[in-house]
Motif scaffolding. Structure first.
Motif, PDB file in Angstrom:
ATOM      1  N   HIS A 272      32.969  38.124  27.971  1.00 53.55           N
ATOM      2  CA  HIS A 272      34.319  38.510  28.379  1.00 53.55           C
ATOM      3  C   HIS A 272      35.093  37.246  28.771  1.00 53.55           C
ATOM      4  O   HIS A 272      34.540  36.325  29.366  1.00 53.55           O
TER       5      HIS A 272
ATOM      6  N   ASN B  44      43.211  36.820  29.488  1.00 53.52           N
ATOM      7  CA  ASN B  44      42.274  37.915  29.745  1.00 53.52           C
ATOM      8  C   ASN B  44      42.894  39.223  29.239  1.00 53.52           C
ATOM      9  O   ASN B  44      43.900  39.676  29.778  1.00 53.52           O
TER      10      ASN B  44
ATOM     11  N   VAL C 101      36.297  38.320  43.206  1.00 52.78           N
ATOM     12  CA  VAL C 101      35.885  38.660  41.835  1.00 52.78           C
ATOM     13  C   VAL C 101      35.229  37.450  41.180  1.00 52.78           C
ATOM     14  O   VAL C 101      34.235  37.574  40.457  1.00 52.78           O
TER      15      VAL C 101
ATOM     16  N   ARG D  98      36.220  28.730  33.555  1.00 52.41           N
ATOM     17  CA  ARG D  98      35.251  28.173  34.522  1.00 52.41           C
ATOM     18  C   ARG D  98      34.064  29.111  34.718  1.00 52.41           C
ATOM     19  O   ARG D  98      32.934  28.644  34.921  1.00 52.41           O
ATOM     20  N   ILE D  99      34.290  30.413  34.647  1.00 52.06           N
ATOM     21  CA  ILE D  99      33.184  31.382  34.783  1.00 52.06           C
ATOM     22  C   ILE D  99      32.254  31.263  33.572  1.00 52.06           C
ATOM     23  O   ILE D  99      31.025  31.222  33.703  1.00 52.06           O
TER      24      ILE D  99
ATOM     25  N   ARG E  66      42.472  25.713  36.266  1.00 53.89           N
ATOM     26  CA  ARG E  66      41.818  26.792  37.025  1.00 53.89           C
ATOM     27  C   ARG E  66      41.346  27.939  36.149  1.00 53.89           C
ATOM     28  O   ARG E  66      40.495  28.719  36.561  1.00 53.89           O
TER      29      ARG E  66
ATOM     30  N   ARG F 116      52.031  35.226  41.328  1.00 58.04           N
ATOM     31  CA  ARG F 116      51.485  34.107  40.549  1.00 58.04           C
ATOM     32  C   ARG F 116      49.958  34.118  40.492  1.00 58.04           C
ATOM     33  O   ARG F 116      49.352  33.515  39.604  1.00 58.04           O
ATOM     34  N   GLY F 117      49.322  34.808  41.453  1.00 60.38           N
ATOM     35  CA  GLY F 117      47.859  34.863  41.485  1.00 60.38           C
ATOM     36  C   GLY F 117      47.249  35.709  40.372  1.00 60.38           C
ATOM     37  O   GLY F 117      46.073  35.560  40.048  1.00 60.38           O
TER      38      GLY F 117
ATOM     39  N   THR G  32      54.334  27.898  39.723  1.00 54.48           N
ATOM     40  CA  THR G  32      53.055  27.505  39.128  1.00 54.48           C
ATOM     41  C   THR G  32      53.277  26.308  38.214  1.00 54.48           C
ATOM     42  O   THR G  32      54.400  25.816  38.083  1.00 54.48           O
TER      43      THR G  32
ATOM     44  N   SER H  30      37.636  35.919  31.040  1.00 51.89           N
ATOM     45  CA  SER H  30      38.518  36.077  32.200  1.00 51.89           C
ATOM     46  C   SER H  30      38.869  34.747  32.825  1.00 51.89           C
ATOM     47  O   SER H  30      39.913  34.623  33.467  1.00 51.89           O
ATOM     48  N   ASN H  31      37.970  33.761  32.668  1.00 45.66           N
ATOM     49  CA  ASN H  31      38.236  32.443  33.233  1.00 45.66           C
ATOM     50  C   ASN H  31      37.253  31.475  32.582  1.00 45.66           C
ATOM     51  O   ASN H  31      36.038  31.709  32.613  1.00 45.66           O
TER      52      ASN H  31
ATOM     53  N   GLY I 135      41.134  37.579  43.781  1.00 45.84           N
ATOM     54  CA  GLY I 135      40.595  36.666  42.768  1.00 45.84           C
ATOM     55  C   GLY I 135      39.326  35.955  43.191  1.00 45.84           C
ATOM     56  O   GLY I 135      38.366  35.859  42.426  1.00 45.84           O
ATOM     57  N   ARG I 136      39.317  35.476  44.435  1.00 43.15           N
ATOM     58  CA  ARG I 136      38.153  34.709  44.906  1.00 43.15           C
ATOM     59  C   ARG I 136      36.889  35.560  44.940  1.00 43.15           C
ATOM     60  O   ARG I 136      35.815  35.119  44.553  1.00 43.15           O
TER      61      ARG I 136
ATOM     62  N   TRP J 101      47.954  23.598  36.676  1.00 41.72           N
ATOM     63  CA  TRP J 101      47.162  24.516  37.516  1.00 41.72           C
ATOM     64  C   TRP J 101      46.510  25.578  36.649  1.00 41.72           C
ATOM     65  O   TRP J 101      45.314  25.849  36.765  1.00 41.72           O
TER      66      TRP J 101
ATOM     67  N   CYS K  85      37.114  45.542  31.979  1.00 43.98           N
ATOM     68  CA  CYS K  85      36.711  44.490  31.030  1.00 43.98           C
ATOM     69  C   CYS K  85      35.361  44.791  30.384  1.00 43.98           C
ATOM     70  O   CYS K  85      35.044  44.267  29.324  1.00 43.98           O
TER      71      CYS K  85
HETATM   72  O1  UT7 Z   1      38.708  40.367  34.116  1.00 43.51           O
HETATM   73  C1  UT7 Z   1      38.632  40.827  35.428  1.00 43.51           C
HETATM   74  C2  UT7 Z   1      37.840  39.903  36.208  1.00 43.51           C
HETATM   75  N1  UT7 Z   1      38.716  38.913  36.824  1.00 43.51           N
HETATM   76  C3  UT7 Z   1      38.282  37.680  36.995  1.00 43.51           C
HETATM   77  O2  UT7 Z   1      37.213  37.338  36.571  1.00 43.51           O
HETATM   78  C4  UT7 Z   1      39.139  36.742  37.787  1.00 43.51           C
HETATM   79  C5  UT7 Z   1      38.262  35.949  38.722  1.00 43.51           C
HETATM   80  N2  UT7 Z   1      39.039  35.039  39.564  1.00 43.51           N
HETATM   81  C6  UT7 Z   1      39.586  33.918  39.069  1.00 43.51           C
HETATM   82  O3  UT7 Z   1      39.516  33.649  37.883  1.00 43.51           O
HETATM   83  C7  UT7 Z   1      40.222  32.959  40.028  1.00 43.51           C
HETATM   84  O4  UT7 Z   1      39.934  33.372  41.352  1.00 43.51           O
HETATM   85  C8  UT7 Z   1      41.754  32.808  39.855  1.00 43.51           C
HETATM   86  C9  UT7 Z   1      42.069  32.086  38.558  1.00 43.51           C
HETATM   87  C10 UT7 Z   1      42.417  34.173  39.867  1.00 43.51           C
HETATM   88  C11 UT7 Z   1      42.316  31.971  40.999  1.00 43.51           C
HETATM   89  O5  UT7 Z   1      41.687  30.693  40.999  1.00 43.51           O
HETATM   90  P1  UT7 Z   1      41.038  30.103  42.338  1.00 43.51           P
HETATM   91  O6  UT7 Z   1      40.567  28.763  42.029  1.00 43.51           O
HETATM   92  O7  UT7 Z   1      40.044  31.122  42.832  1.00 43.51           O
HETATM   93  O8  UT7 Z   1      42.293  30.028  43.279  1.00 43.51           O
HETATM   94  P2  UT7 Z   1      42.480  30.684  44.720  1.00 43.51           P
HETATM   95  O9  UT7 Z   1      42.768  32.141  44.583  1.00 43.51           O
HETATM   96  O10 UT7 Z   1      41.345  30.264  45.583  1.00 43.51           O
HETATM   97  O11 UT7 Z   1      43.794  29.932  45.194  1.00 43.51           O
HETATM   98  C12 UT7 Z   1      43.825  28.527  45.407  1.00 43.51           C
HETATM   99  C13 UT7 Z   1      45.247  28.116  45.645  1.00 43.51           C
HETATM  100  C14 UT7 Z   1      45.960  28.980  46.674  1.00 43.51           C
HETATM  101  O12 UT7 Z   1      46.803  28.163  47.433  1.00 43.51           O
HETATM  102  P3  UT7 Z   1      46.356  27.684  48.906  1.00 43.51           P
HETATM  103  O13 UT7 Z   1      46.118  28.957  49.682  1.00 43.51           O
HETATM  104  O14 UT7 Z   1      45.089  26.882  48.706  1.00 43.51           O
HETATM  105  O15 UT7 Z   1      47.524  26.884  49.358  1.00 43.51           O
HETATM  106  C15 UT7 Z   1      46.793  29.911  45.820  1.00 43.51           C
HETATM  107  O16 UT7 Z   1      47.938  30.373  46.515  1.00 43.51           O
HETATM  108  O17 UT7 Z   1      46.001  28.233  44.434  1.00 43.51           O
HETATM  109  C16 UT7 Z   1      47.168  29.005  44.685  1.00 43.51           C
HETATM  110  N3  UT7 Z   1      47.540  29.705  43.459  1.00 43.51           N
HETATM  111  C17 UT7 Z   1      48.311  29.159  42.506  1.00 43.51           C
HETATM  112  N4  UT7 Z   1      48.914  27.940  42.443  1.00 43.51           N
HETATM  113  C18 UT7 Z   1      49.632  27.704  41.313  1.00 43.51           C
HETATM  114  C19 UT7 Z   1      47.170  30.947  43.075  1.00 43.51           C
HETATM  115  N5  UT7 Z   1      47.709  31.210  41.872  1.00 43.51           N
HETATM  116  C20 UT7 Z   1      48.432  30.118  41.513  1.00 43.51           C
HETATM  117  C21 UT7 Z   1      49.201  29.795  40.377  1.00 43.51           C
HETATM  118  N6  UT7 Z   1      49.772  28.573  40.325  1.00 43.51           N
HETATM  119  N7  UT7 Z   1      49.354  30.651  39.320  1.00 43.51           N
END
Ligand code: UT7
Length: 330
Positions: A257, A287, A225, A262-263, A40, A155-156, A32, A259-260, A222-223, A36, A116
């Motif tokens: 709350h 979070n 949620v 961007r949300i 994000r 890492r996700g 990571t 969590s992100n 993640g997506r 990023w 949460c």
């Molecule tokens: O409190 C509970 C409620 N939880 C939430 O509200 C969480 C909601 N979800 C999120 O906040 C976001 O979905 C995340 C922050 C978890 C992820 O962000 P995203 O913009 O949705 O990323 P993504 O899951 O769509 O992944 C995009 C890319 C992927 O790579 P590819 O498939 O495009 O090549 C992931 O593998 O980012 C990659 N990725 C990372 N890269 C670097 C995922 N985690 C990481 C990381 N560092 N830590």
């Protein structure tokens, strides 16, 4: 749920471990980058417990801080509710250990598991007990050791979570205009598997295999949620304001709350709310699940930006899937 509940926030408190895990630390652990994570999620660092600390130690420290802020003794309490999804043990309730450590025999103590949304669920429950005269002074705590349920090879998810606890002592309203004017709780069990700890429960008890497969830590789509959260956060804030006929100018602070970023920003922009009215501390703590809202509430109260008679809106969403809001006149 509409309807006035005559309560007041008597005191708030928080406890955060001193150990800091930065984005640079994660760069050494998984594939990571600081860039990023910042762009994000908005997270710069989070607090993580050290040996000897746990959900219970954080919960008790936050509770003592809230009692001191309220100018009350633990023996003034009539009920303890602890919101947590990272309990000290699978059973009994973390709240029962808190009761023992705070030295208040016999009063009821139980946990709420709403992730949460847990603190807001607990606060709404407490408000009903107080309004109807069942209990007078209620300690409501959101406490989490997310690090103990995090897979630091994933890492996700691992970059998202932190540990901490926040607490509030709630009592009857002390002025006529004080109280919880609107509250709402919801759940959608169809989304229950989108954030889940698969191992260690009755369905899949702990075994060598569950440990090898890392099933004792949080798994999240993640997506999915994100899509849920972005819509729900905006809707829940909107509904609370409309229910009470409030415009952005009327509200002193919205405490969402964390969590992100961007949300939070998406909801804020779509509702046309100014940045200074929506509280953010995710950059410092990540979070903290059920602890995010009460820690933020404590920071808001102690910063002095919300005075007596002003409106504060608490909003949360999370695993379950659950969501909740509470509109309070301080
Ligand atoms: O409190 C509970 C409620 N939880 C939430 O509200 C969480 C909601 N979800 C999120 O906040 C976001 O979905 C995340 C922050 C978890 C992820 O962000 P995203 O913009 O949705 O990323 P993504 O899951 O769509 O992944 C995009 C890319 C992927 O790579 P590819 O498939 O495009 O090549 C992931 O593998 O980012 C990659 N990725 C990372 N890269 C670097 C995922 N985690 C990481 C990381 N560092 N830590």
């Amino acid at each position: 749920m509409n309807g006035y509940l005559a309560i007041s926030i008597r005191g708030t408190g928080r406890a955060l471990p001193s150990r800091v895990l930065t984005n640079a630390d994660f760069e050494k652990m998984v594939d990571t980058s600081d860039e990023w994570i910042r762009t994000r999620t908005g997270i710069l660092e989070r607090r993580i417990v050290s040996d000897g600390q746990s959900t219970l130690t954080l919960a008790v420290d936050a509770a003592r801080d809230a009692l001191a802020d309220a100018g009350m003794a633990a023996t003034d309490l009539d009920l303890i509710i602890c919101a947590t999804i990272t309990p000290e043990y699978p059973f009994p309730a973390t709240a029962c250990f808190m009761q023992e450590q705070l030295g208040v025999p016999d009063i009821p103590a139980y946990d709420i598991s709403a992730a949460c949304s847990g603190f807001v669920y607990a606060l709404i429950s407490a408000a009903h007990f107080i309004h109807h005269g069942t209990y007078r002074n209620v300690l409501v705590v959101g406490a989490e050791c997310m690090s103990r349920f995090t897979d630091y090879t994933d890492r996700g998810t691992c970059i998202l979570f932190g540990d901490g606890a926040g607490a509030a002592v709630i009592g009857p309203a002390e002025r006529e205009d004080q109280g919880m004017y609107y509250c709402h709780m919801g759940a959608d069990g169809k989304g229950a598997a989108t954030i889940l700890c698969p191992g260690g429960g009755a369905r899949t008890p702990a075994s060598r295999e569950t440990v090898d497969q890392r099933l004792h830590s949080l798994k999240m789509n993640g997506r999915e949620v994100y899509k849920f959260a972005v819509t729900k956060m905006q809707q829940v804030i909107h509904d609370a304001m409309v229910a009470q006929g409030l415009a952005a100018d009327d509200i002193a602070m919205i405490i969402p709350h964390q969590s992100n970023l961007r949300i939070i920003e998406s909801a804020r922009e779509k509702l046309g709310l100014p940045a200074e009215k929506v509280f953010v501390n995710i950059d410092r703590y990540g979070n903290m699940s059920g602890a995010s809202v009460p820690v933020a509430l404590d920071e808001v109260r102690k910063s002095g930006v919300v005075g007596a008679g002003q409106w504060v809106l608490l909003v949360a969403f999370g695993a379950g899937l659950t969501w909740a809001s509470a509109l309070i006149r301080t």
